[in-house]
Design a protein around this motif. Sequence first.
Motif, short mmCIF file in Angstrom:
data_model
loop_
_atom_site.label_atom_id
_atom_site.label_comp_id
_atom_site.label_asym_id
_atom_site.label_seq_id
_atom_site.Cartn_x
_atom_site.Cartn_y
_atom_site.Cartn_z
N GLN A 142 0.84 -1.21 0.00
CA GLN A 142 0.00 0.00 0.00
C GLN A 142 0.87 1.25 0.00
N ASP A 143 1.94 1.21 0.79
CA ASP A 143 2.86 2.36 0.82
C ASP A 143 3.43 2.62 -0.57
N ARG B 252 8.45 12.66 2.80
CA ARG B 252 7.35 11.81 3.24
C ARG B 252 7.65 10.33 2.96
N GLU C 82 8.23 7.07 5.63
CA GLU C 82 7.39 5.88 5.63
C GLU C 82 8.18 4.62 5.30
N LEU D 9 1.78 7.65 -6.02
CA LEU D 9 0.83 8.77 -6.18
C LEU D 9 1.44 10.10 -5.75
N TYR D 10 2.21 10.12 -4.65
CA TYR D 10 2.87 11.40 -4.27
C TYR D 10 3.75 11.88 -5.42
N PHE E 273 10.34 1.49 7.67
CA PHE E 273 9.90 0.17 8.14
C PHE E 273 10.09 -0.91 7.07
N HIS E 274 10.14 -0.50 5.81
CA HIS E 274 10.23 -1.50 4.74
C HIS E 274 11.52 -2.31 4.84
N GLY F 252 1.01 4.43 -2.52
CA GLY F 252 0.94 5.82 -2.07
C GLY F 252 2.14 6.62 -2.56
N HIS F 253 3.32 6.01 -2.51
CA HIS F 253 4.53 6.72 -2.94
C HIS F 253 4.45 7.05 -4.43
N ALA G 200 1.97 13.20 -8.47
CA ALA G 200 1.49 14.55 -8.17
C ALA G 200 2.63 15.56 -8.29
N GLU H 62 3.29 16.17 -11.91
CA GLU H 62 2.21 16.96 -12.54
C GLU H 62 2.38 18.46 -12.31
#
Lengths: 95, 327
Positions: free
Chosen positions: B85-86, B165, B169, B92-93, B172-173, B89-90, B96, B99
């Motif tokens: 999931q991270d 960001r 996150e 998508l950040y 932990f990976h 999310g990464h 953005a 863009e």
Amino acid sequence: MAETATPLWEVFIRARTGLAHRHVGSVHAADATLALQAARDVYTRRGEGLSIWVVPSTAITASDPTDKDMLFEPTASKIYRHPTFYEVPDEVDNM
Amino acid sequence: MYSQALNAPALAVDDSEAGQRFHARIDAEERIEPNDWMPDAYRRTLVRQISQHAHSEIVGMLPEGNWITRAPTLRRKAALLAKVQDEGGHGLYLYAAAETLGVSREELVEQLLTGRAKYSSIFNYPTLSWADIGAIGWLVDGAAIMTQIPLCRCSYGPYARAMIRICKEESFHQRQGFEIMAVLARGADEQRAMAQDALNRWWWPSLMMFGPPDAQSQHSDASMRWKIKRFTNDSLRQRFVDATVPQGHYLDLTFPDPKLRFNETTGHWEFGAIDWDEFRRVLAGDGPCNRERLAARQRAHEDGAWVREAALAYAAKRRDAQPRAAA
């Protein structure tokens, strides 16, 4: 593959009670409800917030960076707007 | 997970008045923001690098997603799901951030799906056993973190903020990966063998993630000048080897490199030659899983098309049904 563009939303999150909402990023979504859900999934995976605002990016009007001097420079000379400009005698301590 | 150093921008100095102001700001460690003037080559380089990075996150979900349903315990499954999931999310950040430079999400996705955009070569290797999930977290995320931390100080504001960001996150990976490796390395003989086999297969591709050697890297100069990049490929690679080899030895695992040895004088681990032909082959589309990865993304995009259409149609219908009072 000419897809219709999905609208862009800016995301603001209130991290704790008492703090202002703060811009954290953006998401694409068809409408406000989906934008809120997407923002929740993308920006609050680790307890980052208590409240989310989503705002259509097109609704934001931004100042032009080339106007920066005109807009903000005049405050630099107005040091009398700061408390340290004024003299308070040592005898009067807390003010 | 990660951006590979694959970009090849033209060189970098803009002599115009605006260009000189831009370089002065870069030299003064100021951040460049989306509406600021920037040279076209800087913009193009960033779009390419950030979108490749985003694509890498998205494609990076596939090799690990392969093991979510077969994770050995619920704890492992929950952690792997959170990690994947991270990565989403990464991605998508980063999309953005790209863009903000004037390219649309739809264009970026199309570049990935048509195979015109590149993504990190590492994700074109298969995940054959559960130990591969450990090796990916430990080595691939470890390598990614090495390159990503300096990107938090990249000269382009939106990219730097996205990286801050992501790095937060991502810590932990790597740990969850190392934990998986540690449990296997201390387990039964078969488990040890799995861990060793995974290390053998992922070690060299992980070293390739840092990109070509400095001597062959056409783009380093411009990216360093622009402060998009802060360290060269070889220096980051060395840092990764120095950090990782002792961790592997701690697990009593061996590295698949007979030339690996510690140089007392330099204080660095020396390693053997990397097979750059393999790197170029995988990058050009001929790795073990390139076709499968692209096909999986294309299928996901096509299968989701009706959802995107329906959501837009529903939004349009609602807009027409209840015309709002002027705000």
